[in-house]
Each structure stands twice: as structure tokens, then as C-alpha cells.
Motif scaffolding. Structure first.
Motif, PDB file in Angstrom:
ATOM      1  N   GLY A 208       0.817  -1.218   0.000  1.00 37.43           N
ATOM      2  CA  GLY A 208       0.000   0.000   0.000  1.00 37.43           C
ATOM      3  C   GLY A 208       0.842   1.256   0.000  1.00 37.43           C
ATOM      4  N   ASN A 209       0.506   2.164   0.913  1.00 33.40           N
ATOM      5  CA  ASN A 209       1.186   3.451   0.958  1.00 33.40           C
ATOM      6  C   ASN A 209       2.157   3.473   2.139  1.00 33.40           C
ATOM      7  N   GLY A 210       2.930   2.420   2.277  1.00 31.88           N
ATOM      8  CA  GLY A 210       3.902   2.350   3.386  1.00 31.88           C
ATOM      9  C   GLY A 210       5.170   3.124   3.046  1.00 31.88           C
ATOM     10  N   LEU A 211       6.154   3.049   3.955  1.00 30.94           N
ATOM     11  CA  LEU A 211       7.368   3.875   3.820  1.00 30.94           C
ATOM     12  C   LEU A 211       8.126   3.682   2.515  1.00 30.94           C
ATOM     13  N   VAL A 212       8.164   2.456   2.016  1.00 32.30           N
ATOM     14  CA  VAL A 212       8.957   2.206   0.806  1.00 32.30           C
ATOM     15  C   VAL A 212       8.311   2.833  -0.423  1.00 32.30           C
ATOM     16  N   THR A 213       6.965   2.855  -0.441  1.00 30.09           N
ATOM     17  CA  THR A 213       6.262   3.270  -1.660  1.00 30.09           C
ATOM     18  C   THR A 213       5.702   4.689  -1.621  1.00 30.09           C
ATOM     19  N   SER A 214       5.488   5.264  -0.418  1.00 28.80           N
ATOM     20  CA  SER A 214       4.816   6.571  -0.363  1.00 28.80           C
ATOM     21  C   SER A 214       5.755   7.666  -0.865  1.00 28.80           C
ATOM     22  N   GLU A 215       5.176   8.828  -1.138  1.00 30.68           N
ATOM     23  CA  GLU A 215       5.955   9.937  -1.712  1.00 30.68           C
ATOM     24  C   GLU A 215       5.602  11.240  -1.007  1.00 30.68           C
ATOM     25  N   GLY A 216       6.407  12.261  -1.248  1.00 32.05           N
ATOM     26  CA  GLY A 216       6.095  13.640  -0.869  1.00 32.05           C
ATOM     27  C   GLY A 216       5.953  13.857   0.618  1.00 32.05           C
ATOM     28  N   GLU A 217       5.031  14.752   0.975  1.00 32.04           N
ATOM     29  CA  GLU A 217       4.847  15.155   2.376  1.00 32.04           C
ATOM     30  C   GLU A 217       4.417  13.969   3.234  1.00 32.04           C
ATOM     31  N   PHE A 218       3.567  13.128   2.661  1.00 34.06           N
ATOM     32  CA  PHE A 218       3.081  11.969   3.417  1.00 34.06           C
ATOM     33  C   PHE A 218       4.257  11.072   3.823  1.00 34.06           C
TER      34      PHE A 218
ATOM     35  N   THR B  59       5.066  -3.232   5.325  1.00 36.69           N
ATOM     36  CA  THR B  59       6.295  -2.751   4.688  1.00 36.69           C
ATOM     37  C   THR B  59       7.517  -3.178   5.501  1.00 36.69           C
ATOM     38  N   LEU B  60       7.455  -2.935   6.813  1.00 37.15           N
ATOM     39  CA  LEU B  60       8.618  -3.271   7.643  1.00 37.15           C
ATOM     40  C   LEU B  60       8.772  -4.782   7.777  1.00 37.15           C
ATOM     41  N   PHE B  61       7.660  -5.454   7.821  1.00 36.67           N
ATOM     42  CA  PHE B  61       7.611  -6.905   7.820  1.00 36.67           C
ATOM     43  C   PHE B  61       8.428  -7.447   6.633  1.00 36.67           C
ATOM     44  N   LEU B  62       8.155  -6.897   5.456  1.00 35.59           N
ATOM     45  CA  LEU B  62       8.804  -7.393   4.232  1.00 35.59           C
ATOM     46  C   LEU B  62      10.202  -6.814   4.076  1.00 35.59           C
ATOM     47  N   ALA B  63      10.302  -5.455   4.130  1.00 32.73           N
ATOM     48  CA  ALA B  63      11.600  -4.803   3.899  1.00 32.73           C
ATOM     49  C   ALA B  63      12.602  -5.227   4.967  1.00 32.73           C
ATOM     50  N   GLY B  64      12.088  -5.493   6.172  1.00 37.79           N
ATOM     51  CA  GLY B  64      12.989  -5.715   7.297  1.00 37.79           C
ATOM     52  C   GLY B  64      13.450  -7.133   7.485  1.00 37.79           C
ATOM     53  N   HIS B  65      12.892  -8.091   6.785  1.00 37.25           N
ATOM     54  CA  HIS B  65      13.398  -9.436   7.076  1.00 37.25           C
ATOM     55  C   HIS B  65      13.969 -10.164   5.869  1.00 37.25           C
ATOM     56  N   GLU B  66      13.348 -10.021   4.723  1.00 38.07           N
ATOM     57  CA  GLU B  66      13.831 -10.811   3.583  1.00 38.07           C
ATOM     58  C   GLU B  66      15.235 -10.376   3.151  1.00 38.07           C
ATOM     59  N   THR B  67      15.463  -9.046   3.102  1.00 37.72           N
ATOM     60  CA  THR B  67      16.778  -8.533   2.682  1.00 37.72           C
ATOM     61  C   THR B  67      17.874  -9.011   3.634  1.00 37.72           C
ATOM     62  N   THR B  68      17.583  -8.909   4.938  1.00 38.34           N
ATOM     63  CA  THR B  68      18.592  -9.302   5.931  1.00 38.34           C
ATOM     64  C   THR B  68      18.853 -10.804   5.837  1.00 38.34           C
ATOM     65  N   ALA B  69      17.776 -11.563   5.656  1.00 35.12           N
ATOM     66  CA  ALA B  69      17.934 -13.014   5.529  1.00 35.12           C
ATOM     67  C   ALA B  69      18.792 -13.354   4.314  1.00 35.12           C
ATOM     68  N   LEU B  70      18.620 -12.590   3.248  1.00 41.50           N
ATOM     69  CA  LEU B  70      19.399 -12.862   2.037  1.00 41.50           C
ATOM     70  C   LEU B  70      20.874 -12.562   2.256  1.00 41.50           C
ATOM     71  N   ALA B  71      21.154 -11.429   2.893  1.00 39.47           N
ATOM     72  CA  ALA B  71      22.565 -11.095   3.147  1.00 39.47           C
ATOM     73  C   ALA B  71      23.220 -12.220   3.950  1.00 39.47           C
ATOM     74  N   LEU B  72      22.502 -12.734   4.934  1.00 38.99           N
ATOM     75  CA  LEU B  72      23.045 -13.821   5.755  1.00 38.99           C
ATOM     76  C   LEU B  72      23.206 -15.106   4.940  1.00 38.99           C
ATOM     77  N   SER B  73      22.183 -15.422   4.159  1.00 40.71           N
ATOM     78  CA  SER B  73      22.228 -16.665   3.379  1.00 40.71           C
ATOM     79  C   SER B  73      23.402 -16.653   2.417  1.00 40.71           C
ATOM     80  N   TRP B  74      23.603 -15.512   1.733  1.00 41.60           N
ATOM     81  CA  TRP B  74      24.712 -15.434   0.774  1.00 41.60           C
ATOM     82  C   TRP B  74      26.052 -15.442   1.504  1.00 41.60           C
ATOM     83  N   ALA B  75      26.085 -14.876   2.701  1.00 36.32           N
ATOM     84  CA  ALA B  75      27.344 -14.903   3.459  1.00 36.32           C
ATOM     85  C   ALA B  75      27.723 -16.351   3.801  1.00 36.32           C
ATOM     86  N   TRP B  76      26.746 -17.153   4.260  1.00 40.27           N
ATOM     87  CA  TRP B  76      27.042 -18.568   4.559  1.00 40.27           C
ATOM     88  C   TRP B  76      27.468 -19.307   3.293  1.00 40.27           C
TER      89      TRP B  76
END
Ligand code: HEM
Length: 458
Positions: free
Chosen positions: A98-108, A266-283
């Protein structure tokens, strides 16, 4: 060498009035078939056309940027002239975050970012460290010597539990596997093979569309449940969810459940998949580079001597931090970042029309031999202070940059280092020879069928 390249670009402007070169592609679809066939190879190959490359996807014109100076211009210096790219405004994404932090624009967006920022202040984040270590320790207790595991699945589960616990003070351990399965359904339409769907914007009632909506509805249920429980208990737990719940507009109105849902999702998605990937690729990389793995273990043994890591250890876990940085250099979880100019603009001397798509690829820039010697080699040792001081800004940008840079950058770095240390102290992993690891450049850079490893006790 890179500095010379940059200064030459500042003084000369032979490009005005001309269009950047680039692959022509087919008459109707343009570069889409080539892009879909092997996205990462394609964007790497396009670097050969120059620092700015023009490519047509169907009727959409895109410009690929390969020079850190131009990337800085778009993400930072001239950021006000850009909104997020069309993929982020598609129905798919709108339905999901929806209009969460990753996708919203401008003043909002500005207001929401201001609201969320305190949850990511350094001091605040430090308090999350013990949760991260505790959850990692708990996961380790379930692992057995010589068993085979999908380390990517384990990392996804772990980082999901951590982000939900730290930011929303909720526990989803019972649901984590379910959420993982649903997320896999959800990201399917985001795989690069879906560019036609992007452009048609999911207007067709296909089975994939149906599956996507059903999966999103399942996640919605979990998110709304977290919100309802908190509204029910009605007291401030000092976490991000409390802050968002209490935030009021000047007229006294509060965020609706829908807006809260968008931010939480947004935080649910942005905050876990990316971090999990960095860890997975590091292993994955450590398993293939025994010298680096040995160095990593030596550091853990000498800094921690068998005890669990804490945030106070972070400054001493320097090689571990380099492992994290180098893993994100070779496998940047956000492998591409896009923008759309609001008004006509100039980049690297070329005129770029409003409404076109400007795409930047950490994947390609991080592997550019102008900036990284032996770019394909996993070499955490390269990240010396000297190397960092001469590296052009934006030659390395796994967290983006400028006003829309990742809000969770420090959170993620701390989590990656603490999880590498907690797990690496007890286990090492070897890759299963009967399992081929392949890349899926979807919303993020995923291993298509996970990363199967054999677990060894240290
Ligand atoms: C290794 C882990 C991570 C990577 C590689 C990463 C990468 C990125 C990148 C590249 C962007 C900018 C996108 C753009 O400019 O279009 C971004 C934005 C964002 N990230 Fe992360 N991220 C990571 C972890 C996290 C974590 C842990 C959180 C939250 C707990 C988070 C929350 C966000 C949010 C909310 C934004 C949007 C910020 C805004 O536009 O104001 N990320 N991330």
C-alpha cells in the motif's frame, strides 16, 4: 583510476542532444526477452555500452546508470526530482505494501519517515541486540550435526521472528513457516520473468493473480491480528507499533488500521527478507572459501572465547563485518533500485525525459572492475580503511542512498554481524553437492531453490 573517470565527466559534455547507446532488442518487446532470459547477465553486459545505457521495455524507456557519480545525482543530490519507479507503483505492490514507507511519496512519506525514525536510532537499536542473539541461539538449539538444512529458509524464519519481536513486540514463531510459504507465493509475480505483467499491471485475471491475492490476504490476516491485539491492550510498549499507533495529525486524527497495516507490512517485508538474504549469501560464500571461513572463526574464537556476542563486541568483530559487506557486494539483496524523473533532467550530459525509468544496479556496479579489483572474487579483506577511503561514493550502495536510503541500515548490519557470530561460533556449513544454487532476481536477489547445506559442529 575511478577519480580520473569522474573528473573527465565533469568537464566535458559531448552528449547533449544525443541519446545514450544501448541494446535495440526486438521490434515490439524491445529488450524484454533478453532481460527476462538472464537479467543479471544482461545488466552486466549492458555496462559495455557506456555509463548510461538506453533500453526499451515494450513501450517503456529505461536508462541504466553505471557511474557512481550519476547514481549519487539521482539518489541524493537531485533526489527531489525523482519518485520511485513504476514497478513500485504497480497494482502488485500497492496491494502488498500500500502506501507504506517504501512506496509513499512527498509530504506523506516525510511525515511517516519522521515518525518511524526514532525506532531506528542507534541507542534504540542497541537494545534489540540481545533479542537478536537470543533468537539465533534458540534456532541453533534445533540444529543437529551432519543434518541437511536449507540455510536460506532458516535465515528467513529467524529474521522474520526478530523484526516482528523488535519492532512490534509480537511473537510469530508459530506462524513463521507459514509466513515464509506465503511470502514465496507473493514474490513469484515479482520475478524478472514478469515484466510483461508489470507493464500490464496485473490487469488480467490469471491464476497467478488469484494466488497472489489469496497469499496477500493470508498475510493481511496476521498483520491485522497484531494491530488488533495492540489496540486491545491499549498501552505503550515503547516499540515502533506503539509510536505509530499514538502518532496524531495536527487535527488530532490517528492512523487508520489500513495505514498502520501498510507500514507494518512494509517493515515486515523490507525488514526481514533482505537481511535473511545477506546472511544466506554470506554462509554460501564462506562455505566456498575455506581461508576466509578460517579467518572468520579465528576472530570469533579470539573476541568471544566461547561466550555469546553482545552489541559491545561489534567494534571488535571487524572481519565479520567485512564478511557481511563483501557478501552484500557480490550478492546485493536489493540488486536494482529504480526512479522516475518528475521533470526532464540531465544525467551524465544526456537529456532524460520525465516519466522514463532510471535504473541503478548494485549488482553491476559492485562488480565493476574500475572500482573493485578481481571483482568476482569473495575477498572480505579488501575492505581496509585505505580501500574504503578511495572508493567513489555510490560505487557500493547496498542500502541505497540519499533521503530514501534504507531506514534499517544499522539495524540490518547489527543483525547480520550478531547472527553470523552467534551461529558461526557453534556451526560451519558445507554446500550439498547434489544441490545446485541458482539465482532468482525477483523483488530481491533470492536463491531460487534455497541453499542446501550440511551442518557441522565446530
Ligand atoms: C541487508 C538488509 C537490507 C538491505 C540490503 C536493504 C536495502 C534497502 C534499499 C536499497 C533501500 C532503498 C530503496 C530505494 O531507494 O528505492 C531500502 C529502503 C528501506 N528499507 Fe531496507 N534494507 C535492508 C534491511 C532493512 C531493515 C532491517 C529494515 C527495517 C527493519 C528496512 C526497512 C526499509 C525501509 C522502511 C525502506 C524505505 C525507506 C524510505 O523510503 O524512507 N530495511 N532498503
Amino acid at each position: 583510476m575511478s577519480k580520473a573517470i569522474n573528473s573527465a565527466r565533469v568537464h566535458a559534455n559531448p552528449n547533449r542532444g544525443t541519446a545514450p547507446g544501448g541494446p535495440k532488442g526486438t521490434i515490439i518487446l524491445g529488450v524484454m526477452p533478453e532481460f527476462n532470459r538472464d537479467t543479471l547477465a544482461f545488466i552486466t553486459r549492458c555496462r559495455g555500452y557506456g555509463d548510461i545505457v538506453r533500453a526499451r521495455f515494450f513501450y517503456v524507456i529505461a536508462y541504466f546508470l553505471y557511474n557512481p557519480q550519476d547514481i549519487e545525482l539521482v539518489l541524493s543530490t537531485n533526489a527531489r526530482n525523482y519518485i520511485k519507479s513504476m514497478t513500485l507503483r504497480s497494482n502488485f505492490f500497492q496491494r502488498l505494501v500500500g502506501n507504506g514507507l517504501v512506496t509513499s511519496e512527498g509530504e506523506f512519506w516525510r511525515r511517516q519517515r519522521r515518525l518511524a525514525q526514532p525506532a531506528f536510532h542507534r541507542q534504540r537499536i542497541s537494545a534489540y541486540g540481545s533479542v537478536m542473539v537470543e533468537f539465533a541461539q534458540r534456532a541453533c538449539q534445533l540444529w543437529r550435526a551432519e543434518e541437511t538444512r536449507d540455510i536460506h529458509r532458516d535465515m528467513m524464519r529467524l529474521t522474520l521472528e526478530i523484526v516482528v519481536k523488535t519492532l512490534f513486540n509480537a511473537d510469530v514463531s508459530g506462524e513463521a513457516d507459514n509466513v515464509g510459504r506465503i511470502l514465496t507465493q507473493i514474490v513469484k509475480p515479482f520475478s524478472s520473468q514478469a515484466t510483461v505483467k508489470w507493464i500490464l499491471d496485473n490487469r488480467l485475471p490469471t491464476p497467478a493473480h488469484y494466488r497472489f491475492n489469496r497469499a496477500t490476504a493470508e498475510i493481511d490476516k496476521i498483520v491485522y491480528q497484531i494491530i488488533a491485539e495492540r489496540r486491545g491492550t491499549g498501552y505503550d510498549q515503547g516499540d515502533l507499533l506503539s509510536m505509530l499507533l499514538q502518532a496524531q495529525d495536527e487535527d488530532g486524527s490517528q492512523m487508520t488500521d489500513k495505514q498502520l497495516r501498510d507500514e507494518v507490512m512494509t517493515l515486515f517485508l523490507a525488514g526481514h527478507e533482505t537481511t535473511a538474504l545477506a546472511l544466506s549469501w554470506a554462509w554460501y560464500l564462506l562455505a566456498q572459501n575455506p581461508d576466509c571461513e578460517r579467518h572468520f572463526h579465528e576472530e570469533l574464537d579470539s573476541v568471544l572465547a566461547g561466550r555469546l556476542p553482545t552489541v559491545e563486541d561489534l567494534p571488535k568483530l571487524q572481519y565479520t563485518e567485512k564478511v557481511a559487506k563483501e557478501a552484500m557486494r557480490l550478492y546485493p539483496p536489493a540488486f536494482g533500485i529504480g526512479r522516475q524523473p518528475i521533470e526532464d533532467c540531465e544525467i551524465g550530459g544526456y537529456s532524460i525525459p520525465a516519466g522514463s525509468q532510471v535504473l541503478m544496479f548494485p549488482w553491476a556496479t559492485h562488480r565493476d572492475p574500475r572500482f573493485f579489483g578481481e571483482p568476482e572474487r569473495f575477498n572480505p579483506g579488501r575492505w581496509s580503511e585505505d580501500f574504503v577511503s578511495q572508493l567513489p561514493k555510490y560505487a557500493y550502495f547496498p542500502f541505497g542512498g540519499g533521503p530514501r536510503a534504507c531506514i534499517g541500515n544499522q539495524f540490518a548490519m547489527m543483525e547480520i554481524i550478531l547472527l553470523l557470530a552467534t551461529i558461526g561460533q557453534r556451526f560451519r556449513f558445507s554446500l550439498c553437492s547434489d544441490h545446485q544454487v541458482t539465482l532468482l532476481p525477483a523483488m530481491s536477489l533470492r536463491p531460487r531453490h534455497g541453499i542446501k547445506v550440511r551442518v557441522h559442529c565446530r
